[in-house]
Design a protein around this motif. Structure first.
Motif, PDB file in Angstrom:
ATOM      1  N   PRO A 210       0.792  -1.244   0.000  1.00  0.00           N
ATOM      2  CA  PRO A 210       0.000   0.000   0.000  1.00  0.00           C
ATOM      3  C   PRO A 210       0.822   1.291   0.000  1.00  0.00           C
ATOM      4  N   LYS A 211       2.123   1.210   0.326  1.00  0.00           N
ATOM      5  CA  LYS A 211       2.922   2.449   0.290  1.00  0.00           C
ATOM      6  C   LYS A 211       3.496   2.700  -1.115  1.00  0.00           C
ATOM      7  N   SER A 212       3.211   1.795  -2.042  1.00  0.00           N
ATOM      8  CA  SER A 212       3.746   1.904  -3.395  1.00  0.00           C
ATOM      9  C   SER A 212       2.769   2.649  -4.305  1.00  0.00           C
ATOM     10  N   LYS A 213       3.264   2.963  -5.506  1.00  0.00           N
ATOM     11  CA  LYS A 213       2.447   3.753  -6.420  1.00  0.00           C
ATOM     12  C   LYS A 213       2.780   3.413  -7.863  1.00  0.00           C
ATOM     13  N   LEU A 214       1.773   3.532  -8.735  1.00  0.00           N
ATOM     14  CA  LEU A 214       1.977   3.345 -10.178  1.00  0.00           C
ATOM     15  C   LEU A 214       1.812   4.690 -10.881  1.00  0.00           C
ATOM     16  N   ILE A 215       2.788   5.037 -11.699  1.00  0.00           N
ATOM     17  CA  ILE A 215       2.681   6.230 -12.539  1.00  0.00           C
ATOM     18  C   ILE A 215       2.583   5.769 -13.994  1.00  0.00           C
ATOM     19  N   VAL A 216       1.528   6.202 -14.674  1.00  0.00           N
ATOM     20  CA  VAL A 216       1.337   5.843 -16.085  1.00  0.00           C
ATOM     21  C   VAL A 216       1.707   7.055 -16.940  1.00  0.00           C
ATOM     22  N   LEU A 217       2.758   6.897 -17.742  1.00  0.00           N
ATOM     23  CA  LEU A 217       3.195   7.972 -18.630  1.00  0.00           C
ATOM     24  C   LEU A 217       2.642   7.669 -20.024  1.00  0.00           C
ATOM     25  N   ASP A 218       1.769   8.534 -20.527  1.00  0.00           N
ATOM     26  CA  ASP A 218       1.018   8.224 -21.745  1.00  0.00           C
ATOM     27  C   ASP A 218       1.379   9.171 -22.885  1.00  0.00           C
ATOM     28  N   ALA A 219       1.519   8.610 -24.085  1.00  0.00           N
ATOM     29  CA  ALA A 219       1.776   9.422 -25.282  1.00  0.00           C
ATOM     30  C   ALA A 219       0.474   9.935 -25.900  1.00  0.00           C
ATOM     31  N   LYS A 220      -0.631   9.790 -25.168  1.00  0.00           N
ATOM     32  CA  LYS A 220      -1.940  10.222 -25.682  1.00  0.00           C
ATOM     33  C   LYS A 220      -2.679  11.039 -24.618  1.00  0.00           C
ATOM     34  N   ASP A 221      -3.669  11.826 -25.111  1.00  0.00           N
ATOM     35  CA  ASP A 221      -4.569  12.517 -24.194  1.00  0.00           C
ATOM     36  C   ASP A 221      -5.878  11.764 -24.035  1.00  0.00           C
ATOM     37  N   GLN A 222      -6.190  10.940 -25.051  1.00  0.00           N
ATOM     38  CA  GLN A 222      -7.452  10.212 -25.014  1.00  0.00           C
ATOM     39  C   GLN A 222      -7.205   8.720 -25.176  1.00  0.00           C
ATOM     40  N   PHE A 223      -8.032   7.921 -24.524  1.00  0.00           N
ATOM     41  CA  PHE A 223      -7.894   6.478 -24.677  1.00  0.00           C
ATOM     42  C   PHE A 223      -9.236   5.779 -24.508  1.00  0.00           C
ATOM     43  N   SER A 224      -9.237   4.483 -24.843  1.00  0.00           N
ATOM     44  CA  SER A 224     -10.447   3.665 -24.844  1.00  0.00           C
ATOM     45  C   SER A 224     -11.080   3.585 -23.443  1.00  0.00           C
ATOM     46  N   LYS A 225     -12.401   3.727 -23.384  1.00  0.00           N
ATOM     47  CA  LYS A 225     -13.169   3.631 -22.124  1.00  0.00           C
ATOM     48  C   LYS A 225     -12.641   4.615 -21.072  1.00  0.00           C
ATOM     49  N   GLN A 226     -12.144   5.761 -21.555  1.00  0.00           N
ATOM     50  CA  GLN A 226     -11.394   6.671 -20.678  1.00  0.00           C
ATOM     51  C   GLN A 226     -12.162   7.117 -19.436  1.00  0.00           C
ATOM     52  N   ARG A 227     -13.389   7.616 -19.625  1.00  0.00           N
ATOM     53  CA  ARG A 227     -14.111   8.138 -18.459  1.00  0.00           C
ATOM     54  C   ARG A 227     -14.461   7.024 -17.486  1.00  0.00           C
ATOM     55  N   LEU A 228     -14.754   5.850 -18.023  1.00  0.00           N
ATOM     56  CA  LEU A 228     -15.058   4.706 -17.142  1.00  0.00           C
ATOM     57  C   LEU A 228     -13.844   4.363 -16.283  1.00  0.00           C
ATOM     58  N   PHE A 229     -12.682   4.296 -16.940  1.00  0.00           N
ATOM     59  CA  PHE A 229     -11.457   3.995 -16.191  1.00  0.00           C
ATOM     60  C   PHE A 229     -11.174   5.093 -15.168  1.00  0.00           C
ATOM     61  N   GLN A 230     -11.220   6.324 -15.625  1.00  0.00           N
ATOM     62  CA  GLN A 230     -10.823   7.422 -14.726  1.00  0.00           C
ATOM     63  C   GLN A 230     -11.767   7.548 -13.528  1.00  0.00           C
ATOM     64  N   ASN A 231     -13.077   7.348 -13.768  1.00  0.00           N
ATOM     65  CA  ASN A 231     -14.022   7.369 -12.645  1.00  0.00           C
ATOM     66  C   ASN A 231     -13.693   6.257 -11.646  1.00  0.00           C
ATOM     67  N   ALA A 232     -13.387   5.075 -12.188  1.00  0.00           N
ATOM     68  CA  ALA A 232     -13.092   3.935 -11.310  1.00  0.00           C
ATOM     69  C   ALA A 232     -11.790   4.178 -10.550  1.00  0.00           C
ATOM     70  N   TRP A 233     -10.796   4.752 -11.214  1.00  0.00           N
ATOM     71  CA  TRP A 233      -9.512   5.014 -10.541  1.00  0.00           C
ATOM     72  C   TRP A 233      -9.697   5.985  -9.373  1.00  0.00           C
ATOM     73  N   LYS A 234     -10.520   7.014  -9.618  1.00  0.00           N
ATOM     74  CA  LYS A 234     -10.780   7.997  -8.560  1.00  0.00           C
ATOM     75  C   LYS A 234     -11.417   7.316  -7.352  1.00  0.00           C
ATOM     76  N   GLU A 235     -12.313   6.384  -7.667  1.00  0.00           N
ATOM     77  CA  GLU A 235     -13.040   5.701  -6.598  1.00  0.00           C
ATOM     78  C   GLU A 235     -12.162   4.639  -5.904  1.00  0.00           C
ATOM     79  N   LEU A 236     -11.416   3.886  -6.696  1.00  0.00           N
ATOM     80  CA  LEU A 236     -10.737   2.708  -6.142  1.00  0.00           C
ATOM     81  C   LEU A 236      -9.264   2.942  -5.793  1.00  0.00           C
ATOM     82  N   TYR A 237      -8.582   3.729  -6.601  1.00  0.00           N
ATOM     83  CA  TYR A 237      -7.118   3.800  -6.459  1.00  0.00           C
ATOM     84  C   TYR A 237      -6.582   5.234  -6.364  1.00  0.00           C
ATOM     85  N   PRO A 238      -7.229   6.111  -5.595  1.00  0.00           N
ATOM     86  CA  PRO A 238      -6.790   7.516  -5.601  1.00  0.00           C
ATOM     87  C   PRO A 238      -5.332   7.688  -5.148  1.00  0.00           C
ATOM     88  N   ASP A 239      -4.849   6.788  -4.293  1.00  0.00           N
ATOM     89  CA  ASP A 239      -3.477   6.941  -3.780  1.00  0.00           C
ATOM     90  C   ASP A 239      -2.471   6.049  -4.485  1.00  0.00           C
TER      91      ASP A 239
END
Lengths: 423, 96
Positions: A210-239
């Motif tokens: 739990p003290k670890s973290k993932l950083i995703v470096l993306d060559a894009k601004d948009q991606f597949s199912k983006q809002r679904l993923f981002q909403n879920a990340w906010k809810e499940l994995y904010p830290d």
């Protein structure tokens, strides 16, 4: 001989002459038509099996380098520690039982004029050739990322040893470590794949480190199912998950395996575990056969999946430029069935019908949280276009029950399609 | 004159092959990606082969209108017209 005599007489009739003009060689020669398929993934194995099921008279040979196939869908769950790699692996015994001649070897040359394929010192003739080579990595397209670098900074974008390597690195990492993932620009295999993987790595970190973290470096601004993923990340994995878009400086410009560092235009990011998803192209044999264009991918006719560059060679799956259809296992399987039907028609001189294709892709955001994208496709202007009004992603406001149901359907889809193709 | 009649006969020869009634209609083979054609896969997704065509058509119509709740079938049903759906349902019903 009576047969030969009556055959000669038959050939003299005008009807037979017309038939000879309309039908290409195999129908008249009364020899079993030969189809070679190169590549035994979801696309190639499906083509081979479907051809045998449409017409058992067709002699089908499947050429594949590996005796065991390792499937990419659900390999992100292996990386996240939710699944064993063995659940991803399949052999070709059931294809053999269906009458497919399976040759474990690597094709090294294709001659489209003599219609032959070379492998391991032998030459095999074909009436139609189907290539389903999947993807290859564009080594060197991302400066610093070559095959040696991949042994240290795994891509895990072709499932197998690379999947295990990334999983092992995550397990060996101390709590408090930084995992960095690099995502390329389009097009690449499995558009939602990086984001499913990010989710399941974040799930592993949250539950085990739990003290670890993932950083995703993306060559894009948009991606597949983006809002679904981002909403879920906010809810499940904010830290535990931080996504850096192209416009926020996320594009990785080089990597250094000696220091496990990824560079962007704005700085350097050191990683305890680095997962570099590199730029890709159609699998090796596509280039050898001359069916890949300057983009590295293969333009095809949307009705027959025949290459627009080399007649007699068809291409299915991730290697193709298939318009609106994504590079997915579901697409490859759907395309394979359409391609097999078209090849069977062409072998008898008949006209293939206009196809309609479907794709459905599930992604797991957590073990009990699935989301999907679906689409229906038809040929339009030499491309495959989405049928108007069809398709789309899971609703943004779905209940937890719907998300859980989609996770169940995701696994059911995997069992069903792998049974259809390999079981 | 001779060449023309040869072409005409050729076209006649081709017709029955192109219109083979056993051929799956457009879109039909894609269903088995999720709806298994063999009984061996463990899945909550219903098998469509051998299923009454009227039932399949009714389900597709209800998915398309939103009357029947769905996860992905609402999005897929919208890609097919009534006629296309009927052809697929008939073909599926005839499969073992």
């Amino acid at each position: 001989m009576t047969t030969a005599h009556s055959r000669r007489r038959f050939l003299r009739s005008s009807a037979a002459l017309a038939a000879a003009a309309a039908f290409p060689l195999p129908a008249l020669a009364q020899k079993a038509p030969r189809v070679l398929v190169i590549g035994g993934g979801f696309g190639g194995a499906s083509v081979a099996r479907e051809l045998r099921s449409i017409d058992p008279k067709i002699h089908v040979t499947l050429i594949e380098s590996n005796a065991t196939f390792t499937a990419c869908p659900f390999s992100n769950a292996v990386i996240g520690g939710l699944r064993d790699l063995k659940a991803q692996q399949f052999g070709y015994d059931k294809l053999r039982a269906a009458g497919v001649n399976v040759v474990i070897d690597t094709a090294t040359a294709v001659n489209a004029t003599s219609r032959t394929v070379r492998l391991g010192g032998i030459t095999l003739p074909y009436d139609r050739l189907v290539l389903a080579p999947g993807i290859d990595i564009r080594w060197g397209a991302l400066p610093g990322y070559d095959e040696a670098a991949a042994a240290k900074m795994p891509h895990a974008w072709r499932a197998g040893d690379q999947t295990t390597l990334l999983r092992d690195q995550l397990v060996a990492m101390d709590d408090g470590g930084v995992v960095v993932m690099s995502v390329p620009a389009n097009p690449f295999r499995c558009p939602p794949g990086p984001y499913e993987r990010a989710s399941l790595i974040a799930h592993y970190l949250k539950t085990s480190k739990p003290k670890s973290k993932l950083i995703v470096l993306d060559a894009k601004d948009q991606f597949s199912k983006q809002r679904l993923f981002q909403n879920a990340w906010k809810e499940l994995y904010p830290d535990h998950l931080e996504w850096v878009s192209l416009s926020a400086g996320g594009k990785v410009t080089s990597v250094d395996p000696a220091t496990n560092t990824l560079a962007t235009d704005f700085g350097k990011q050191a990683a305890q575990v680095a997962n570099v998803i590199p730029p890709q192209k159609a699998g090796r044999i596509a280039e050898i056969a001359g069916v890949a264009n300057q983009t590295g991918w293969c333009p095809i006719d949307p009705v027959t999946f025949e290459s627009v560059l080399v007649p007699g060679i068809h291409v299915v799956g991730d290697a193709t430029i298939a318009g609106a259809m994504p590079k997915s296992a579901f697409s490859a399987n759907a395309q394979a069935k359409v391609c097999a039907a078209a090849v069977a028609k062409l072998l008898t001189g008949a006209k293939p019908q206009e196809p309609r294709l479907i794709n459905t892709c599930y992604s797991l955001v957590a073990p009990d949280y699935g989301i999907s994208v679906a689409g229906v496709y038809a040929p339009a202007k030499d491309m495959l276009a989405e049928v108007k009004g069809s398709g789309g992603v899971s609703p943004l406001d779905a209940t937890a029950d719907v998300r859980a149901a989609e996770a169940v359907y995701a696994e059911a889809w995997y069992r069903t399609i792998t049974t259809e193709v390999f079981g | 004159m001779k060449a023309m009649s040869a072409i005409a006969v050729g076209a006649l020869v081709l017709l029955p092959v192109a219109a083979n009634a056993a051929d799956p209609p457009p879109g039909a083979t894609a269903c088995s990606g999720c709806h298994g054609s063999s009984a061996t896969a463990d899945t909550p997704v219903p098998k469509l082969q051998g299923r009454d065509a009227g039932e399949t058509v009714a389900a597709m119509v209800a998915f398309r209108s939103g009357e029947r709740p769905a996860t992905v079938m609402d999005r897929i049903a919208k890609g097919f017209t009534d006629d296309e759906t009927r052809l697929i349902a008939d073909w599926l019903a005839a499969q073992k």
